[in-house]
Design a protein around this motif. Structure first.
Motif, short mmCIF file in Angstrom:
data_model
loop_
_atom_site.label_atom_id
_atom_site.label_comp_id
_atom_site.label_asym_id
_atom_site.label_seq_id
_atom_site.Cartn_x
_atom_site.Cartn_y
_atom_site.Cartn_z
N LEU A 1 -4.52 -6.45 8.77
CA LEU A 1 -3.36 -6.04 7.98
C LEU A 1 -2.28 -5.46 8.88
CD1 LEU A 1 -4.84 -4.47 4.72
CD2 LEU A 1 -3.24 -6.38 4.85
N GLN A 2 -2.68 -4.65 9.84
CA GLN A 2 -1.69 -4.09 10.76
C GLN A 2 -1.06 -5.18 11.63
OE1 GLN A 2 -0.33 -0.87 11.10
NE2 GLN A 2 -1.28 -0.87 9.07
N GLN B 1 -0.65 -8.23 10.61
CA GLN B 1 0.24 -8.94 9.71
C GLN B 1 1.56 -8.18 9.52
OE1 GLN B 1 -0.28 -12.13 8.14
NE2 GLN B 1 1.90 -11.73 8.08
N ILE B 2 1.47 -6.87 9.41
CA ILE B 2 2.68 -6.06 9.30
C ILE B 2 3.54 -6.22 10.55
CG2 ILE B 2 3.53 -3.69 9.20
CD1 ILE B 2 1.13 -3.01 7.44
N LEU C 1 7.29 -3.49 0.54
CA LEU C 1 6.21 -4.41 0.92
C LEU C 1 5.39 -3.82 2.05
CD1 LEU C 1 4.72 -7.12 0.95
CD2 LEU C 1 6.54 -8.00 2.43
N PHE C 2 6.05 -3.28 3.07
CA PHE C 2 5.33 -2.69 4.19
C PHE C 2 4.54 -1.45 3.75
CE2 PHE C 2 8.91 -4.58 6.91
CZ PHE C 2 8.21 -5.75 7.07
N ILE D 1 3.20 -1.03 0.80
CA ILE D 1 2.01 -1.52 0.10
C ILE D 1 0.94 -1.96 1.10
CG2 ILE D 1 1.13 -3.37 -1.38
CD1 ILE D 1 3.79 -3.26 -2.88
N LEU D 2 1.37 -2.70 2.12
CA LEU D 2 0.42 -3.17 3.13
C LEU D 2 -0.19 -2.00 3.90
CD1 LEU D 2 2.31 -6.30 4.50
CD2 LEU D 2 0.36 -6.26 2.95
N ASN D 3 0.63 -0.99 4.22
CA ASN D 3 0.09 0.19 4.91
C ASN D 3 -0.89 0.94 4.03
OD1 ASN D 3 1.35 0.09 7.48
ND2 ASN D 3 3.27 0.80 6.60
N ALA E 1 -2.75 -0.43 1.74
CA ALA E 1 -3.97 -1.24 1.75
C ALA E 1 -4.76 -1.01 3.03
CB ALA E 1 -3.61 -2.72 1.60
N THR E 2 -4.05 -0.83 4.15
CA THR E 2 -4.73 -0.54 5.41
C THR E 2 -5.48 0.78 5.35
OG1 THR E 2 -3.04 -1.75 6.66
CG2 THR E 2 -4.40 -0.19 7.88
N SER F 1 -8.55 0.41 3.22
CA SER F 1 -9.60 -0.28 3.95
C SER F 1 -10.28 0.64 4.95
CB SER F 1 -9.03 -1.51 4.68
OG SER F 1 -8.55 -2.45 3.76
#
Length: 304
Positions: free
Chosen positions: A41-42, A44-45, A171-172, A174-176, A178-179, A182
C-alpha cells in the motif's frame, strides 16, 4: 553425523507437534500477509504521488458576470485585474514555485467544456459569455502548492482558487488509514505467532526432556541442544513466510494486474516485481521472529 542427528530431531519434533506447527505456519502467514499488504500500500501511494503530483495544478478562476463571492461584488473581472494576476504569477517572488502558467480564455474554456460534457444538458444551455477566464499554474514542487494558493486567494477579481492536490489528499488519507489498519492487525497476529511459537517449542522441549538430559550428560553444548528446537520454529515460520509471499503474489497478479490495471490503465499499480522485492524481508522477518521466540522459550527447558 551431528547434522544428521539435528535434522532427525527436527523431523521428530515437527511430526510430534504437527497441529501446533501448522498453527504457527498459518498465523505467521496471516501476520506477514498483513505486513506485506501494508508495505505494498505504501508503494502504491508512492506510485500515485509520483504519477499525479507531477500533474497537480493550481487553478485561479477569475470572476464571471454573476457571482456570490465577496471578491466578485464589483462584477466580472476586468482586464487590469486579469493582467495583475498574470504579472503576480510571473513575478520573482513566485518564480521558485511556479514552473509554467497557462492562460485560458472564455472561448477555450467553452470549447473544453463542450468536449468534456457533450452529452449533458448543460452543454446545450451554456454560452461563451458565461464561462470564466482562468489561470492554470504548474508547480515546481507540488508539495508547496499552499504558497501559490495563498498568494492568489482573496485578490481582486479572483473568484476561487482550486488546488487539485486537495482532491487527491482524501484518497491518500484512505490508503494511509488502510496501511495503519494492516499494520495494527499484523502486530496482533505477530504477537499471537510469538506466543504460538513459544508454546510449540516448550511443548517439544518438555516432551524430549529425556533426550536433552542425556545430551547434557555427554557434554553437549547449549547450542547443540537448542538447535533442533530453534530449527523447528524457523521451519514453521519459514513455511508461513513462503505462503504469505505466494498469497501476495497471487493477489497482485489476479486482483491488481489482471483486473484493476485493466479497468484503470492510466494508474501505475504495484506489480509482482514489488512482491519479489518484499519477499526477502518477509522471509528474514519470519526467521528472526522464530529465532527470538526460540531463544526466549528454551532457556528454562534446555539449560545446561
Amino acid at each position: 553425523m551431528r547434522l544428521r542427528f539435528v535434522l532427525s530431531q527436527v523431523g521428530q519434533g515437527l511430526s510430534r507437534n504437527l497441529a501446533m506447527t501448522v498453527s504457527v505456519a498459518l498465523v505467521t502467514f496471516v501476520s506477514l500477509t498483513f505486513v506485506g499488504a501494508a508495505a505494498l500500500l505504501q508503494m502504491q501511494i508512492g506510485n500515485l504521488k509520483n504519477d499525479w503530483y507531477d500533474k497537480v495544478e493550481v487553478s485561479a478562476f477569475m470572476c464571471p458576470e454573476s457571482s456570490a463571492q465577496p471578491n466578485c461584488a464589483a462584477g466580472e473581472a476586468g482586464q487590469e485585474q486579469i493582467d495583475a494576476v498574470g504579472e503576480l504569477l510571473k513575478s520573482d517572488a513566485l518564480a521558485p514555485y511556479v514552473d509554467r502558467v497557462y492562460f485560458e480564455t472564455k472561448e477555450e474554456a467553452f470549447e473544453a467544456f463542450q468536449e468534456q460534457m457533450a452529452d449533458t444538458v448543460w452543454a446545450q444551455s451554456l454560452t461563451v459569455d458565461q464561462m470564466q477566464v482562468s489561470y492554470r499554474v504548474k508547480l515546481v514542487d507540488p508539495e508547496q502548492y499552499r504558497i501559490v494558493a495563498d498568494e492568489l486567494e482573496g485578490r481582486p477579481g479572483v473568484e476561487i482558487v482550486v488546488d487539485q492536490r486537495e482532491q487527491l489528499e482524501p484518497l491518500f488519507n484512505i490508503l494511509n488509514s488502510a496501511t495503519l489498519l494492516s499494520l495494527g492487525l499484523a502486530a496482533v497476529m505477530i504477537f499471537t505467532a510469538v506466543l504460538l511459537i513459544t508454546t510449540t517449542i516448550r511443548l517439544s522441549a518438555m516432551s524430549r526432556r529425556r533426550e536433552t538430559g542425556i545430551m547434557r550428560l555427554v557434554g553437549a553444548s547449549n547450542l547443540f541442544i537448542q538447535l533442533p528446537f530453534m530449527l523447528e520454529g524457523a521451519v514453521a515460520a519459514l513455511v508461513g513466510a513462503v505462503l504469505a509471499v505466494g498469497g501476495l503474489w497471487l493477489a497482485v497478479t489476479y486482483l491488481i494486474q489482471d483486473w484493476l490495471a485493466g479497468t484503470t490503465p492510466w494508474v501505475q499499480f504495484v506489480g509482482t516485481g514489488d512482491v519479489l522485492t518484499l519477499a526477502p524481508f518477509l522471509v528474514l522477518a519470519a526467521i528472526l521472529l522464530a529465532g527470538l521466540s526460540s531463544v526466549v522459550s528454551l532457556g528454562r527447558y534446555t539449560r545446561v
